[in-house]
Design an enzyme around this catalytic site. Sequence first.
Site, PDB file in Angstrom:
ATOM      1  N   SER A  98      62.909  15.625  74.703  1.00 57.89           N
ATOM      2  CA  SER A  98      62.527  14.506  73.833  1.00 57.89           C
ATOM      3  C   SER A  98      63.670  13.917  73.027  1.00 57.89           C
ATOM      4  O   SER A  98      63.552  12.810  72.518  1.00 57.89           O
ATOM      5  CB  SER A  98      61.411  14.954  72.887  1.00 57.89           C
ATOM      6  OG  SER A  98      61.854  16.051  72.113  1.00 57.89           O
TER       7      SER A  98
ATOM      8  N   LYS B  60      61.397   8.696  70.130  1.00 56.03           N
ATOM      9  CA  LYS B  60      60.789   8.027  68.974  1.00 56.03           C
ATOM     10  C   LYS B  60      60.835   6.506  69.080  1.00 56.03           C
ATOM     11  O   LYS B  60      59.976   5.817  68.538  1.00 56.03           O
ATOM     12  CB  LYS B  60      61.479   8.475  67.683  1.00 56.03           C
ATOM     13  CG  LYS B  60      61.230   9.925  67.316  1.00 56.03           C
ATOM     14  CD  LYS B  60      59.765  10.165  66.983  1.00 56.03           C
ATOM     15  CE  LYS B  60      59.519  11.576  66.470  1.00 56.03           C
ATOM     16  NZ  LYS B  60      58.078  11.834  66.266  1.00 56.03           N
TER      17      LYS B  60
ATOM     18  N   GLU C 171      58.185   7.837  57.595  1.00 53.67           N
ATOM     19  CA  GLU C 171      58.576   9.180  57.202  1.00 53.67           C
ATOM     20  C   GLU C 171      59.496   9.688  58.302  1.00 53.67           C
ATOM     21  O   GLU C 171      59.459   9.199  59.425  1.00 53.67           O
ATOM     22  CB  GLU C 171      57.347  10.090  57.113  1.00 53.67           C
ATOM     23  CG  GLU C 171      56.868  10.670  58.458  1.00 53.67           C
ATOM     24  CD  GLU C 171      56.385   9.622  59.462  1.00 53.67           C
ATOM     25  OE1 GLU C 171      56.059   8.493  59.040  1.00 53.67           O
ATOM     26  OE2 GLU C 171      56.331   9.928  60.672  1.00 53.67           O
TER      27      GLU C 171
END
Lengths: 386, 256
Positions: A371, A84, A106
Site C-alpha cells: 500500500s 491514499k 487527519e
Amino acid sequence: MPRRFGRFGGAYVPETLVPALVELEATWRSARRDPEFRAQLALLRTTLAGRPTPLYHARRLSRRGRGAEIWLKREDLVHGGAHKFNNALGQGLLAVRMHKPRLIAETGAGQHGVATAMIGAALGLETEVYMGEVDIERQRPNVERMELLGARVVPVRDGTRTLKDAINRALRDWIANVRTTHYLLGSAVGPHPFPTIVADFQSVIGREVRRQSIRAFGRLPDLAVACVGGGSNAIGTFHPLRRTSVELLGVEAGGPRGRGRGAASLARGSPGVLHGSFSYVLQDADGQMEETTSISAGLDYAGVGPEHAFLKESGRARYVSVHDEEALAAFHWLAEDEGILPALEPAHAIYAAVREARRRPAREKIVVTLSGRGDKDLEVVRRASR
Amino acid sequence: MRGTRERGSPSVVPYLLVDRARRRSLRGTVRALRDAGAVALELGFPFSDPIADGPVLAASHQAALRHGTDWRDLLAALRTTSPILPSAVMSYANPLVHRGLDRAIGELASAGASGLIIPDLSLEESPPFRVAARRHGVSLVLLAAPGISGDRVGRIARASRGFLYLVSHYGTTGGAARGSAVDLRPLVAAARRASPRLPVLVGFGVRDRASARHALATGADGVIVGTAVEEQLARDGRPGSMRRFLGEIAAVRAPG
C-alpha cells in the site's frame, strides 16, 4: 447506498454534521452516474495518480516462502507513494462539486495528509491536516512534504496524540466549519457514507488486481492479503473480490511482541462505536477506547472500518495480527530480495503473506497489496535495528 | 422545564462532568446550584473521545478518566444528585452500547436518572435507545442543531422526551467560533409547531448573562450551562461562589 454492513456501520454523529453527510451522499450518488465526473476521475487517475499500478511477481521473496507464489500490487507507485491518493483524488473532486473551498484531513503515517495536500494544491483548495504529536515525531519527512505542498499541519496534543485523536480534532473542526469545509476522511471508517465512498474510490485496486491476475496467470489469485488499520487499502482490495472464490486475509498491527493488544481491533477487540460508526474497537470494560501501540503510525488506531467488521463476522475474510518485530523483518526481506522499500504498514502484510506462502503449494498465487513505500520510515527502521 | 413561558423565569440546567476527584464536593456543589435557581442537572460521563466537546470540556473528560472515573462513579453521583435536583445523564453512545443499552439505561434509572442525553446520537440511530429508555422510564432527550431543516427539527422534537436540546451554534461545547452566530428562532418555532408542549433548552456556548439573554430571545424555555460551570469550578468551586455564578444567569429574564 446502504447505511449498514450487516449490523455494522451507521452514523453516530452530532446533528450538526447530518446535513453535510446527507449532502456528501447525494453528491456522490449523482457524481458517480455523471459521465463528465467519471471521465474527469478516469483522466486524473491516469495522468496525475499514475494508474494503473503494476502487479509484480516477487520471485525472490516467493523463494523465501518456499511455497505459493507471491505477487505485489504496487500501490507504493501511486502519486505520493501510497494508495491514499486514490481516495483523496475522488473526494477532492467531490469537494469541488459541493463548492467547498477548504479541505481538512487527519493523518497517522502522514500518507493521507500528503495525498490531501497534493489534491488540495492541484484543485486550488485550502488544506489543513490534523496529526498527532507522536506521529509528527516519527513521520517527520511527511510533515515536511505536506508543508511544502502548501498545507497547514496542526499538531494534536490530546489523548493518545496519534491517529485517533487527530480524527477527533478533525471532526471538531468539521462541526464548526461544516458549511465551507469538506472533511476528506482518509480511511474506510467514520459515519455513513464515508466507509462506502472510501471503499468505492479504493476499489480501483481490487478491480485492477482482478484484471491483471487474469492477464498474468490466467485466473484470480487464491489469496489476497492487505494490512488493516482503518482498512482502506484492504477494503479496496477485498471489495471487488468479495463475490469471488479468492480468500481474503487482513493483517492488523500486533504491536510489540508480548505487550498488550497492539492495534488489532478485529483480532482482539469487541463491537463498539468510535468516530461515528459501529464496528470493532479496542476498549475497556466501560467502553473507553484503549491506547494502542504499533511501530507503524498508519495502523496505530483503536477502531477499524465497519465493512471489515462485517467481513469478519460473516466469515468472508480472516484477520490476523503481526508484531512490530515481524513487520520489521519483512521490511528488510522486501528490501533485500526485491529492491523495494515498503512502508511499515504493508510490511505487516508482507510478513503474513510469506507465512501463508510457506503453508501453501507452489501452484497457489498470493497477491499482497503493497500500500505504500517506505521512505517515510527510514528513521524508525534505523532506530529499531540498533 | 417550561420555564420562560409559564413562570417568566428561564429554566437553567447546569452541567457537571462526573470526576472521581470531585466526589466529596459534589453534594455541596449541587445544593448551591439548586439554591441559585437551577431546575435540573446534567451529569456528564467522561469519554475517551468526546468529539462534540470543545477544548475546556475535552480536557476535563481526559482528566476525569486519568483520575480513574468509571461507571460506578456515575451511578454514585446520580444517587447523590437526584434527591437534590432532577438529574439527566449526558453520555456519548459507546459506553451505553458497550454495556448493553437495556442494562446501562436500567442501571441509570435505578440510580435516579430521569433523563439521558447522547451528543453523538443522530435521529436515525436513536430508535433502539428510545425503546430502552422508554422501558426504564427515562426521558431520552434528543439534540437539534443549526443547519438542519425545519422538517427535521420537527421530527426530532416529536421523538424527544423531557425537552429538546437545541445546539446554539456551529461548533463544539464552550463557545461560539467567530462567524458561527445563527438565528435560532426558526428552529425554535419549528420545534414548537411539531411538539407544542415540549420545552426547548439552548446549550453549547451559554456562559453568562449576555449569552443567556441572547439564547432566550429565540423563544426558548431555558438554557444549559456547561463549559462556564466547569471554568467556574476550576476558578473557585466553593458553594457560595457557585451560587453567585449561576444565580446571575438564572436571574436573566427573557426580553420582551
